[in-house]
Design an enzyme around this catalytic site. Structure first.
Site, PDB file in Angstrom:
ATOM      1  N   ASP A  71       8.274  11.689  -3.180  1.00 49.40           N
ATOM      2  CA  ASP A  71       9.180  11.166  -2.155  1.00 49.40           C
ATOM      3  C   ASP A  71       8.974  11.967  -0.867  1.00 49.40           C
ATOM      4  O   ASP A  71       8.252  12.955  -0.860  1.00 49.40           O
ATOM      5  CB  ASP A  71      10.654  11.259  -2.618  1.00 49.40           C
ATOM      6  N   ASP A  73      10.856  13.978   2.273  1.00 48.89           N
ATOM      7  CA  ASP A  73      12.109  14.571   2.739  1.00 48.89           C
ATOM      8  C   ASP A  73      11.946  15.004   4.190  1.00 48.89           C
ATOM      9  O   ASP A  73      10.879  15.477   4.586  1.00 48.89           O
ATOM     10  CB  ASP A  73      12.469  15.783   1.879  1.00 48.89           C
ATOM     11  N   ASP A 165      13.706  26.985  -1.811  1.00 49.95           N
ATOM     12  CA  ASP A 165      13.531  27.695  -3.088  1.00 49.95           C
ATOM     13  C   ASP A 165      12.238  28.502  -3.187  1.00 49.95           C
ATOM     14  O   ASP A 165      12.267  29.716  -3.369  1.00 49.95           O
ATOM     15  CB  ASP A 165      13.711  26.741  -4.289  1.00 49.95           C
TER      16      ASP A 165
HETATM   17  P1  ATP Z   1       9.429  16.661  -6.005  1.00 47.34           P
HETATM   18  O1  ATP Z   1      10.161  15.708  -5.079  1.00 47.34           O
HETATM   19  O2  ATP Z   1       7.962  16.445  -6.032  1.00 47.34           O
HETATM   20  O3  ATP Z   1      10.044  16.762  -7.338  1.00 47.34           O
HETATM   21  P2  ATP Z   1      10.331  18.618  -4.116  1.00 47.34           P
HETATM   22  O4  ATP Z   1       9.895  20.040  -3.860  1.00 47.34           O
HETATM   23  O5  ATP Z   1      10.144  17.681  -2.960  1.00 47.34           O
HETATM   24  O6  ATP Z   1       9.581  18.139  -5.400  1.00 47.34           O
HETATM   25  P3  ATP Z   1      13.074  17.861  -3.983  1.00 47.34           P
HETATM   26  O7  ATP Z   1      14.104  17.943  -5.040  1.00 47.34           O
HETATM   27  O8  ATP Z   1      12.659  16.535  -3.473  1.00 47.34           O
HETATM   28  O9  ATP Z   1      11.826  18.656  -4.557  1.00 47.34           O
HETATM   29  O10 ATP Z   1      13.575  18.786  -2.792  1.00 47.34           O
HETATM   30  C1  ATP Z   1      12.968  18.794  -1.504  1.00 47.34           C
HETATM   31  C2  ATP Z   1      12.914  20.207  -0.975  1.00 47.34           C
HETATM   32  O11 ATP Z   1      14.239  20.724  -0.839  1.00 47.34           O
HETATM   33  C3  ATP Z   1      12.207  21.222  -1.849  1.00 47.34           C
HETATM   34  O12 ATP Z   1      10.818  21.209  -1.651  1.00 47.34           O
HETATM   35  C4  ATP Z   1      12.834  22.526  -1.399  1.00 47.34           C
HETATM   36  O13 ATP Z   1      12.286  22.958  -0.168  1.00 47.34           O
HETATM   37  C5  ATP Z   1      14.265  22.112  -1.155  1.00 47.34           C
HETATM   38  N1  ATP Z   1      15.116  22.303  -2.338  1.00 47.34           N
HETATM   39  C6  ATP Z   1      15.437  21.392  -3.282  1.00 47.34           C
HETATM   40  N2  ATP Z   1      16.254  21.902  -4.201  1.00 47.34           N
HETATM   41  C7  ATP Z   1      16.491  23.170  -3.848  1.00 47.34           C
HETATM   42  C8  ATP Z   1      17.295  24.230  -4.381  1.00 47.34           C
HETATM   43  N3  ATP Z   1      18.002  24.057  -5.500  1.00 47.34           N
HETATM   44  N4  ATP Z   1      17.304  25.411  -3.717  1.00 47.34           N
HETATM   45  C9  ATP Z   1      16.594  25.591  -2.573  1.00 47.34           C
HETATM   46  N5  ATP Z   1      15.828  24.633  -2.026  1.00 47.34           N
HETATM   47  C10 ATP Z   1      15.769  23.448  -2.643  1.00 47.34           C
HETATM   48 MG    MG Z   2      10.780  15.694  -2.891  1.00 46.58          MG
END
Ligand code: ATP
Ligand code: MG
Length: 472
Positions: A71, A73, A165
């Protein structure tokens, strides 16, 4: 895929500590074309509205590694209200961590306002007016153990980077200048395939214990290792996972097991003892009989991975049926007393296991009901005489129950044979089916619900808390 570019960034002495390393066009493999049109439009509209806006997180990480993002963001300095004002089809969601969902055609883009640290400067002063205190509580609130119950203090891009994170998740990409901004020095970590938490690991896990699950999910998905301190802190904080609201854990568990790397994730969860916190009854069964139960879950997760990778549907009901089956089998032994029918014993055990599990992970009723039907079908599938086989085939859960039976046979819980019978029955024409049914011998304990009466003797006390129905 990723170019060897981290040495471009040997920070020079004059560089301010909160200035990012910048990868300009040509120094990375991203391009605006690889960003979904919805996400591009959101960034554009925010920029035109006078705000800062970037693609951020997993989408930039994945594109840097030549992977397809799940996705897109967006991060911005616009507040959620300002974002909402700018986009007609948008809504603010979440209380702990407020974000805005912006609809662009079929896409939903998550727009997050830059976060800042929660320090004393941010906290409500003693004697402040009640209203101010309340509104501050919506922005920043911590539990006694350090968990952030509200994480809505807004800040600048460099503060936002330090609130994310992992270093690999703190890249910001701007489609206009086609530059990637690396505030947390994530490039060397990506090159070395390392997951490194930003800041003090123990503190960051205390703030949000779900970060431990995220670390393991990314390790399994990307084939990365956990950096030493990032890994070690989990051994100190793993029990904090029990404090996460069960509804949030339900969502996180699906992400853990539905991304095509469930088996690897399961092994990591066991290694770091997080599985014990998430599925205590199954973990207890696994330590009692590691042989069969382990084989069963591993096979179930292998099958799940194969299905997901070939774009086949996987239902959470089947996944939970498998993850909790060892607990059901063990609990059956506690409930079974001479004279009780197997159906009665299974129902009691299923109820007990489900109720207890839902206290930790809020599995919605729309999944617990079919999950229990899959279990009950295990006792019905042997009964095929007369019309029973035909009726069973019409059961809504037949296919899942049959797959579950094959899994039990494959891993040696029961003798093979019945699964093959059902495979042939499904493939056969009507005449052949009639013939097959005639040859069936009804199993001995098939008389329905024999001795079903409840006994008031020393049965284990079922837990009383109701099953959640949050998602119903
Ligand atoms: P994917 O969507 O591929 O599972 P992602 O890294 O994009 O991985 P998301 O849940 O979409 O994960 O979150 C987007 C971003 O928001 C992350 O890359 C991170 O920078 C931040 N993020 C998400 N959850 C947390 C958290 N619990 N603590 C700190 N930062 C977070
Ligand atoms: Mg994501």
């Amino acid at each position: 895929m990723l170019k060897k570019i981290s040495n471009i960034f040997k920070r020079n002495a004059k560089q301010a500590p909160n200035e990012p390393n910048t990868l300009h066009s040509g120094q990375h493999t991203l391009s605006a074309k690889k960003i979904s049109s919805g996400a591009r439009k959101v960034v554009e509209q925010l920029t035109d509205g006078g705000y800062e806006a970037y693609l951020v997180g997993g989408c930039v990480r994945d594109l840097m590694m030549g992977l397809k993002p799940k996705d897109f963001d967006v991060a911005t300095n616009a507040t959620p209200e300002q974002v909402k004002e700018l986009f007609r089809r948008s809504r603010i969601v979440g209380r702990r961590f407020q974000i805005v969902h912006v609809r662009m055609g079929p896409e939903v883009i998550e727009v997050t306002t830059f976060r800042a640290h929660h320090n004393t400067k941010n906290s409500t002063k003693n004697g402040a007016k009640d209203n101010a205190k309340k509104s501050h509580r919506d922005k920043s609130q911590r539990s006694a153990k350090g968990m952030l119950l509200r994480d809505n203090i807004f800040g600048s891009i460099d503060e936002d980077a330090s609130r994310r994170d992992f270093t690999m998740n703190a890249f910001y990409y701007h489609p206009h200048d086609n530059s990637v901004y690396d505030y947390a020095n994530g490039l060397p970590d990506i090159e070395n395939r390392l997951i490194r938490i930003i800041g003090n690991p123990e503190e960051r896990y205390r703030e949000d214990p779900v970060r431990m699950l995220r670390a393991l999910r990314f390790a399994a998905k990307l084939g990365f290792n956990l950096e030493e301190n990032t890994a070690h802190a989990i051994t100190k904080t793993h029990k904090l996972l029990a404090d996460i609201p069960p509804a949030r854990l339900f969502d996180e568990i699906l992400k853990l097991f539905m991304h095509g790397h469930a088996l690897a994730t399961f092994h990591l969860l066991r290694q770091y003892k997080l599985f014990d916190v998430l599925f205590p009854a199954t973990a207890a069964a696994l330590s009692k009989d590691p042989g069969y139960y382990l084989k069963f879950i591993e096979q179930a997760l292998t099958n799940t991975d194969i299905r997901i990778r070939s774009n086949k549907r996987v239902t959470p009901a089947f996944l939970y049926a498998a993850l909790l089956w060892p607990a059901v089998k063990e609990t059956e032994q506690l409930f079974s007393q001479q004279g009780d029918s197997p159906v009665y014993v299974l129902q009691q055990a299923a109820g007990e296991v489900t109720t207890r599990q839902c206290q930790r992970i809020a599995i919605p009723r729309r999944f617990t009901l079919p999950m229990r039907e899959i279990w009950e079908l295990q006792l019905r599938l042997p009964r095929r005489a007369g019309n029973q086989a035909f009726r069973l085939m019409e059961n809504k859960r037949f296919r899942a129950g049959y797959d579950f039976l094959l899994l039990r046979e494959e891993t040696g819980e029961i003798e093979s044979g019945l699964g093959l019978w059902w495979t042939n029955f499904q493939d056969a024409g009507d005449e052949k089916r009639q013939e097959m049914v005639k040859k069936v011998q009804q199993p001995r304990n098939a008389s329905r619900n024999k001795n079903r009466r409840r006994k008031k003797t020393a049965k284990p006390k079922p837990s009383t808390s109701p099953e959640t129905s949050r998602h119903d």
